[in-house]
Design a protein around this motif. Sequence first.
Motif: not given
Length: 442
Positions: A19, A21, A99, A116, A119, A188, A226, A228, A243, A245
């Motif tokens: 993902l 963002v 991210d 969110w 990482d 999430s 998505d 997260h 992540d 997506t």
Amino acid sequence: MYGSHRTPQDRPARRTRHLAVAVLAAAAGLLATGCAGATPVATQLNPQAVAGQAAQTVAKHLKISPAPGTVNANPSAGITVSALDGFRVTKVTVRTGGDPVTGSLSSDGKTWHSTWALDVAQSYTVIAAGTDSQGHPVTATSTFRTLTPGQSFQTEIYEGLDATYGVGMPIMLTFDQPITNKAAVERSLQITTSKPVIGAWYWDGDEALDFRPRDYWPADTTVTLDGHLDGVEGASGVFGTQDLTQTFDIGQSLIAVASTTAHHTLIYVDGKLKYDWPISTGRTTMPTPDGTYLTVNKGNPVRMIGGTKGTPGYYDELVNWAVRFTFSGDYYHSAPWSVVDQGVTNVSHGCVNLPPADAEIYYKMAVPGDPITITNSPKGGDWDDGWTEWFLDWSQYLAGSATHMAVEAGPDGSTFVSPSSLPADTATAPVGTSVPDNYLAG
């Protein structure tokens, strides 16, 4: 006349994708002006010089968590900036090689929190800008690193990229580890839809999570999930490490309703009754079970095997135009051998027998996720024998969410809302939604 078969078809593999963002805007530099007699003087203010306050004093009033120097911060907690004693937060910038980090500021300017989880195993520098009680600009900084987890979980989604599904299709996620912090995982997940949708998440055990709309999806809707999940603590000490997506489409509305007593199936296309076909369903000893199912897959032909080899009633046949709706082996399919019985009596081993031409029409329209409802059977349906999310009514489905919250999704993403705040449900069965308790024996 075949039904309840074993077939070599397997459920398709699920795939994950990383993902990306949106990026939060950077904070501006901080300058203030003062007076010395009649001559303006520009003075740069920072934590070492804010109205004569020491850096340690500023840090007490503009606090960043995780604290500077932290080396094993819990990523699921995110970042929080808090202002105390008349201070206010005005802007927060987060720098990282991972991210990008977004967040929101409370209306009173007292708190900023990241949206969110962070990482895992990643470094962050947080620069918080604010003002003291006299309106002087202040800054505070924290550099820290998130922990490297000893255990992790991975997540897969059933839906394929840019694939098309029916209006009953749930978003289906599976986890390779049991999830106990279920509400954290739900929160999430963000859903973006091209048309407004109301739905909810539902846990089927500890390793399967599905999203289903309150009513069938609007036809021709594009859906993006998505997840997260990087940094989410799914169970004690077990973190997501990437992540997820995926984007897919909901196609036309194709609804099938089969009556085991009227011996007919009605086919609705985009909300209108288009076909009324004679059928033959399961005989008395092998009735087709009641319930609102979803098409799972299809094949032309499909090899169907029933009974025990070498005993009466055993068969091993290729059947044309076959659309599967239970894992145990029930199909809508072509049955030229039972045309004389179709519309009159039930002679199959559990499948819905159709005239060949009608079976071909349905087969060519069907995609995974099209609702199929069996009615008036003496046998009730079995949970998880197929995609059975529509066995449950809306209140039952909501009860399966760890948050017990509904989800409102649209072009700008999704939010959790109280079910009591939702507009009244005006959808009607069979084209708009399923009938409550549809899996019970007739």
